[in-house]
Design an enzyme around this catalytic site. Structure first.
Site, PDB file in Angstrom:
ATOM      1  CB  SER A  40      -0.964   0.015   1.179  1.00  0.00           C
ATOM      2  OG  SER A  40      -0.257   0.214   2.387  1.00  0.00           O
ATOM      3  CE  LYS A  81      -2.899   2.121   4.701  1.00  0.00           C
ATOM      4  NZ  LYS A  81      -2.467   1.134   3.757  1.00  0.00           N
TER       5      LYS A  81
END
Length: 187
Positions: A40, A81
């Site tokens: 990701s 993230k």
């Protein structure tokens, strides 16, 4: 002679306990390792990169835009993230451009990916904060909006909603393994 030997053992045990205590304090409150799990954050971070998380940073200051953070996504799983939106801001993406409060914002960490997009392919599907879980018009106080750098393959605020500052473990800024990828990461 026996008393001197006993004192020497006692000194070693004290030193070992002190070292273990310091290691525990550092691990619990200051820094801890994390292993990137999945694609990701490609190309910034690769699957299996090992990083140090600074747990102290956000006790001293608020996150900045584009910080890379680790947060509790669930009781069993931490995610890594990038902070995109801050409290009080409206966030949307239209036509591969990030808009914060209606102003276009450059995302330099995505430039290489944007250059390699084929026609009719998108890196980041259009979205607006109102369309995310929670339906907020602006990011509430004490929360941030996070996205993965690999926008087509990331479970982030687009699915999870905004992230509470209470769920943030810390800032991840140093890849220490593998050695050929050792680097400070961030903006």
């Amino acid at each position: 002679m026996a008393k001197k030997e006993k004192n020497e053992w006692f000194d070693w045990i004290k030193a070992l306990l002190l070292a273990l205590g310091l290691a525990f304090i550092v691990r619990m409150f200051l820094f801890s390792p994390i292993v990137v799990d999945g694609p990701s954050m490609l190309p910034t971070l690769e699957d299996r990169d090992q990083m140090i998380v600074n747990k102290l940073t956000y006790h001293l200051k608020e996150p900045d835009r584009f910080d890379i953070v680790v947060f509790h996504a669930s009781a069993q799983k931490d995610f890594i993230k990038r902070v995109i939106g801050l409290p009080g801001e409206h966030v949307e993406v239209k036509g591969e451009t990030l808009y914060i409060d209606g102003e276009a914002v450059e995302e330099p960490f995505l430039e290489e990916q944007k250059d390699n997009i084929r026609p009719y392919q998108t890196l980041t599907n259009d979205f607006s904060l109102e369309n995310l879980p929670g339906g907020y018009e602006v990011i509430p106080d004490g929360h941030v909006l996070v996205l993965g750098d690999n926008r087509g393959n990331s479970t982030d605020s687009r699915m999870l909603g905004v992230i509470s500052m209470d769920e943030i473990v810390g800032e991840a800024s140093l890849v220490y393994w593998p050695l050929d990828r050792m680097q400070f990461v961030g903006e």
